[in-house]
Design a protein around this motif. Structure first.
Motif, PDB file in Angstrom:
ATOM      1  N   GLU A 263       0.819  -1.207   0.000  1.00 54.18           N
ATOM      2  CA  GLU A 263       0.000   0.000   0.000  1.00 54.18           C
ATOM      3  C   GLU A 263       0.854   1.258   0.000  1.00 54.18           C
ATOM      4  OE1 GLU A 263      -2.560  -0.340   3.325  1.00 54.18           O
ATOM      5  OE2 GLU A 263      -3.828  -1.904   2.436  1.00 54.18           O
ATOM      6  N   ALA A 264       1.948   1.236   0.795  1.00 54.02           N
ATOM      7  CA  ALA A 264       2.828   2.406   0.829  1.00 54.02           C
ATOM      8  C   ALA A 264       3.476   2.658  -0.527  1.00 54.02           C
ATOM      9  CB  ALA A 264       3.905   2.210   1.905  1.00 54.02           C
ATOM     10  N   LEU A 265       3.902   1.570  -1.190  1.00 57.32           N
ATOM     11  CA  LEU A 265       4.505   1.720  -2.519  1.00 57.32           C
ATOM     12  C   LEU A 265       3.492   2.235  -3.535  1.00 57.32           C
ATOM     13  CD1 LEU A 265       6.735  -1.487  -2.653  1.00 57.32           C
ATOM     14  CD2 LEU A 265       7.519   0.871  -2.477  1.00 57.32           C
ATOM     15  N   LEU A 266       2.235   1.736  -3.436  1.00 64.75           N
ATOM     16  CA  LEU A 266       1.189   2.213  -4.359  1.00 64.75           C
ATOM     17  C   LEU A 266       0.920   3.709  -4.171  1.00 64.75           C
ATOM     18  CD1 LEU A 266      -1.341  -0.749  -4.257  1.00 64.75           C
ATOM     19  CD2 LEU A 266      -0.066   0.029  -6.242  1.00 64.75           C
ATOM     20  N   ARG A 267       0.819   4.138  -2.894  1.00 62.77           N
ATOM     21  CA  ARG A 267       0.574   5.556  -2.638  1.00 62.77           C
ATOM     22  C   ARG A 267       1.720   6.423  -3.158  1.00 62.77           C
ATOM     23  NH1 ARG A 267      -1.547   3.724   2.373  1.00 62.77           N
ATOM     24  NH2 ARG A 267       0.469   4.087   3.365  1.00 62.77           N
ATOM     25  N   GLU A 268       2.961   5.972  -2.895  1.00 56.98           N
ATOM     26  CA  GLU A 268       4.119   6.738  -3.364  1.00 56.98           C
ATOM     27  C   GLU A 268       4.145   6.816  -4.879  1.00 56.98           C
ATOM     28  OE1 GLU A 268       8.987   6.720  -2.813  1.00 56.98           O
ATOM     29  OE2 GLU A 268       7.742   5.211  -1.834  1.00 56.98           O
ATOM     30  N   ARG A 269       3.799   5.681  -5.523  1.00 60.38           N
ATOM     31  CA  ARG A 269       3.808   5.665  -6.988  1.00 60.38           C
ATOM     32  C   ARG A 269       2.723   6.603  -7.559  1.00 60.38           C
ATOM     33  NH1 ARG A 269       7.464   4.863 -10.874  1.00 60.38           N
ATOM     34  NH2 ARG A 269       6.493   4.117 -12.788  1.00 60.38           N
ATOM     35  N   GLU A 270       1.545   6.615  -6.915  1.00 65.95           N
ATOM     36  CA  GLU A 270       0.468   7.511  -7.372  1.00 65.95           C
ATOM     37  C   GLU A 270       0.851   8.974  -7.220  1.00 65.95           C
ATOM     38  OE1 GLU A 270      -2.865   6.342  -5.116  1.00 65.95           O
ATOM     39  OE2 GLU A 270      -3.299   4.541  -6.314  1.00 65.95           O
ATOM     40  N   ILE A 271       1.551   9.312  -6.121  1.00 63.68           N
ATOM     41  CA  ILE A 271       2.008  10.687  -5.932  1.00 63.68           C
ATOM     42  C   ILE A 271       2.987  11.086  -7.021  1.00 63.68           C
ATOM     43  CG2 ILE A 271       3.346  12.187  -4.391  1.00 63.68           C
ATOM     44  CD1 ILE A 271       2.102  10.603  -2.048  1.00 63.68           C
TER      45      ILE A 271
ATOM     46  N   LEU B 121       3.201   9.795 -10.047  1.00 60.46           N
ATOM     47  CA  LEU B 121       2.487   9.954 -11.320  1.00 60.46           C
ATOM     48  C   LEU B 121       1.709  11.274 -11.369  1.00 60.46           C
ATOM     49  CD1 LEU B 121       1.120   6.328 -11.816  1.00 60.46           C
ATOM     50  CD2 LEU B 121       2.906   7.445 -13.143  1.00 60.46           C
ATOM     51  N   ALA B 122       1.115  11.657 -10.232  1.00 64.10           N
ATOM     52  CA  ALA B 122       0.383  12.926 -10.201  1.00 64.10           C
ATOM     53  C   ALA B 122       1.320  14.112 -10.436  1.00 64.10           C
ATOM     54  CB  ALA B 122      -0.332  13.082  -8.861  1.00 64.10           C
ATOM     55  N   LYS B 123       2.522  14.046  -9.826  1.00 63.01           N
ATOM     56  CA  LYS B 123       3.498  15.116 -10.046  1.00 63.01           C
ATOM     57  C   LYS B 123       3.924  15.188 -11.509  1.00 63.01           C
ATOM     58  CE  LYS B 123       5.475  15.274  -5.394  1.00 63.01           C
ATOM     59  NZ  LYS B 123       6.688  15.064  -4.568  1.00 63.01           N
ATOM     60  N   LYS B 124       4.122  14.003 -12.123  1.00 61.54           N
ATOM     61  CA  LYS B 124       4.508  13.981 -13.534  1.00 61.54           C
ATOM     62  C   LYS B 124       3.410  14.596 -14.416  1.00 61.54           C
ATOM     63  CE  LYS B 124       7.689  10.049 -13.459  1.00 61.54           C
ATOM     64  NZ  LYS B 124       7.942   8.670 -13.945  1.00 61.54           N
ATOM     65  N   GLU B 125       2.169  14.242 -14.093  1.00 65.70           N
ATOM     66  CA  GLU B 125       1.057  14.803 -14.880  1.00 65.70           C
ATOM     67  C   GLU B 125       0.985  16.323 -14.730  1.00 65.70           C
ATOM     68  OE1 GLU B 125      -2.438  12.826 -13.645  1.00 65.70           O
ATOM     69  OE2 GLU B 125      -1.980  10.952 -14.702  1.00 65.70           O
ATOM     70  N   GLN B 126       1.205  16.829 -13.485  1.00 65.07           N
ATOM     71  CA  GLN B 126       1.197  18.275 -13.283  1.00 65.07           C
ATOM     72  C   GLN B 126       2.308  18.959 -14.069  1.00 65.07           C
ATOM     73  OE1 GLN B 126       1.382  18.953  -9.085  1.00 65.07           O
ATOM     74  NE2 GLN B 126      -0.740  18.286  -8.709  1.00 65.07           N
ATOM     75  N   LEU B 127       3.511  18.347 -14.051  1.00 57.82           N
ATOM     76  CA  LEU B 127       4.625  18.917 -14.821  1.00 57.82           C
ATOM     77  C   LEU B 127       4.320  18.930 -16.307  1.00 57.82           C
ATOM     78  CD1 LEU B 127       7.654  17.293 -12.936  1.00 57.82           C
ATOM     79  CD2 LEU B 127       6.962  19.695 -12.887  1.00 57.82           C
ATOM     80  N   GLU B 128       3.672  17.847 -16.794  1.00 58.79           N
ATOM     81  CA  GLU B 128       3.336  17.781 -18.204  1.00 58.79           C
ATOM     82  C   GLU B 128       2.303  18.852 -18.578  1.00 58.79           C
ATOM     83  OE1 GLU B 128       3.744  16.330 -22.031  1.00 58.79           O
ATOM     84  OE2 GLU B 128       4.882  15.834 -20.230  1.00 58.79           O
TER      85      GLU B 128
END
Length: 334
Positions: A78-86, A88-95
């Motif tokens: 669960e911790a890895l999933l949450r970190e991965r989602e964060i 991905l969200a940062k990457k989407e914001q940068l894009e």
């Protein structure tokens, strides 16, 4: 390099065609770039979930070496999933920021291109030809600026029917000042005191007076009158304001109306005006009952229970609820 030798008109036409082709070429490049970006975004959407779970699985394998309990395994996953989602969200914001910056740059480039095109002067030739072309352009620009300065409103034309922001603001300001002035006058009138003469009616009259503001309601008047009547009448000691009625000029007045309402509207009853609260002779005791003096009669304060028992007997048989739409103009002012 070969130099075009032709008439000045043909040279200007050739320059115009060259600029038009360059503009079309730039538009095609922008369109190609946009299509490429959309294709990349679609491919990213297709690969997002598989890449996401592959990365999570690889990190989970590297961080859980040896024997691990099931709860620790789930917590780590669960911790890895949450970190991965964060991430991905940062990457989407940068894009998204990058795309916004590109759009702003493209808009600036278009504005700059338009500004340059508007400043261009299509002149061909060297030496005297260039000077002559510059002189012509300066002359045309001077004439254009002069004609713009000469443009304006004709003061002889009636423009009162046209919308005018300054005039509307002035009207609104004046309307607001008048509203505030009217409200101040109304509050001043409401705060004025007056003496109200009334009669507690239980089959016979018991006259009293009380001072009230013109802005007071009938309920406030009955409350103050009840305080003075309780010590003299035993049946009123346990009565409340809602059990009392106020009858003026043979009309039962609602509790929520103010005296100011009757005064400002110059309301009338069956036997006289409702906007006067001092006491004069009853019109029904005069020799001619069709003539009314511009005066008022003492109102009656009555228990509702007494009215229900005696409403078939005079004078209660004449009483009826106040209706502002109903006009009582059978009497004439003497």
């Amino acid at each position: 390099m070969a130099q075009y030798k032709g008439t000045m008109r043909e040279a200007g036409r050739a320059m115009h065609l060259i600029k038009k082709r360059e503009k079309q070429k730039e538009q095609m490049e922008v369109l190609k770039q946009r299509i490429a970006e959309e294709t990349i975004m679609k491919s990213k959407v297709d690969k997002k979930f598989s890449a996401h779970y592959d990365a999570v699985e690889a990190e989970l394998k590297s961080s859980t070496v040896g024997l691990v309990t099931l709860n620790d395994m789930k917590a780590k996953q669960e911790a890895l999933l949450r970190e991965r989602e964060i991430q991905l969200a940062k990457k989407e914001q940068l894009e998204e920021r990058r795309l916004q910056l590109e759009l702003l740059r493209e808009k600036e480039r278009r504005l700059e291109r338009k500004r340059k095109i508007s400043n261009l002067s299509f002149t061909v030739g060297d030496g005297d030809g260039d000077d002559r072309g510059d002189d012509l352009n300066e002359g045309s620009m001077a004439e254009a600026s002069k004609s713009k300065k000469n443009l304006g409103k004709n003061p002889d034309v009636d423009t009162s029917f046209l919308p005018d922001r300054d005039r509307e603001e002035e009207e609104n300001r004046l309307r607001e000042e008048l509203r505030k002035e009217w409200e101040a006058k109304r509050e001043k009138v409401k705060s004025e005191e007056m003496e109200i003469t009334f009669s507690y009616w239980d089959g016979s009259g018991h006259r009293r007076t009380v001072r009230m503001n013109k802005g007071s309601t009938v309920q406030q008047f009955l409350k103050k009158a009840l305080q003075g009547l309780r010590k003299d009448f035993r049946e009123l000691r346990s009565a409340g304001v809602e059990q009392l009625m106020y009858i003026k000029e043979d009309l039962i007045l609602p509790h929520y109306h103010t005296f100011y309402d009757f005064i400002i509207a110059k309301a009338r009853g069956k036997s006289g005006p409702l906007f006067n609260f001092d006491v004069h002779d009853d019109v029904r005791l005069l020799s001619d009952a069709t003539m009314e003096k511009d005066e008022s009669h003492a109102g009656k304060v009555v228990l509702r229970s007494w009215y229900e028992k005696n409403k078939h007997i005079f004078p209660a048989s004449r009483w009826e609820p106040y209706d502002p739409e109903k006009k009582w103009d059978k009497y004439t002012i003497r």
